[in-house]
Write a protein that holds these residues in place. Sequence first.
Motif, mmCIF file in Angstrom:
data_model
loop_
_atom_site.group_PDB
_atom_site.id
_atom_site.type_symbol
_atom_site.label_atom_id
_atom_site.label_comp_id
_atom_site.label_asym_id
_atom_site.label_seq_id
_atom_site.Cartn_x
_atom_site.Cartn_y
_atom_site.Cartn_z
ATOM 1 N N LEU A 28 0.823 -1.214 0.000
ATOM 2 C CA LEU A 28 0.000 0.000 0.000
ATOM 3 C C LEU A 28 0.854 1.260 0.000
ATOM 4 O O LEU A 28 0.433 2.297 -0.497
ATOM 5 N N ARG A 29 2.064 1.173 0.599
ATOM 6 C CA ARG A 29 2.956 2.338 0.686
ATOM 7 C C ARG A 29 4.387 1.836 0.715
ATOM 8 O O ARG A 29 4.709 0.866 1.389
ATOM 9 N N ASP A 30 5.271 2.520 -0.017
ATOM 10 C CA ASP A 30 6.693 2.210 -0.016
ATOM 11 C C ASP A 30 7.426 3.498 -0.347
ATOM 12 O O ASP A 30 7.572 3.850 -1.516
ATOM 13 N N GLU A 31 7.853 4.211 0.689
ATOM 14 C CA GLU A 31 8.506 5.503 0.463
ATOM 15 C C GLU A 31 9.521 5.794 1.551
ATOM 16 O O GLU A 31 9.234 5.648 2.743
ATOM 17 N N ASN A 32 10.727 6.151 1.140
ATOM 18 C CA ASN A 32 11.784 6.567 2.059
ATOM 19 C C ASN A 32 12.029 5.569 3.189
ATOM 20 O O ASN A 32 12.214 5.958 4.344
ATOM 21 N N ASP A 102 8.089 1.608 9.994
ATOM 22 C CA ASP A 102 8.598 2.962 9.897
ATOM 23 C C ASP A 102 10.010 3.011 10.471
ATOM 24 O O ASP A 102 10.236 2.541 11.585
ATOM 25 N N PRO A 103 10.958 3.576 9.703
ATOM 26 C CA PRO A 103 12.323 3.660 10.208
ATOM 27 C C PRO A 103 12.400 4.589 11.418
ATOM 28 O O PRO A 103 11.610 5.521 11.553
ATOM 29 N N ILE A 104 13.348 4.291 12.298
ATOM 30 C CA ILE A 104 13.586 5.128 13.483
ATOM 31 C C ILE A 104 14.403 6.339 13.027
ATOM 32 O O ILE A 104 15.367 6.205 12.308
#
Length: 105
Positions: A28-32, A102-104
């Motif tokens: 659904l989402r793939d960004e940064n 989500d990246p830290i």
Amino acid sequence: MLHIKDIYDELGWEEAEGYPVGTRMKKLRDENGAQTILLKLPKGFHIEGHSHMYNEQHLVLEGEYESESEVYSSGAYRLIHAEKDHGPFTSKTGAIVLVIWDPIK
């Protein structure tokens, strides 16, 4: 830009690499470095415990899975903090789970 996907239709599902055979995913989402996916666990699903370098969130939309002696059924929300070992995961009946990584920062 807003992207709208029907999470219940059959379009966009693909085999989930790195997961047991029969596990499917819809991105659904793939960004940064951040991702949101639907993960469709087949009946009899099993994957060993592991950890990630980022926070992971689960929202069970259908079915249920078991992890660390807890059953997470439809409507259950779970936050797994970065670098925390979690699992193994099993599902007798199968499930659809919304997974957010989500990246830290």
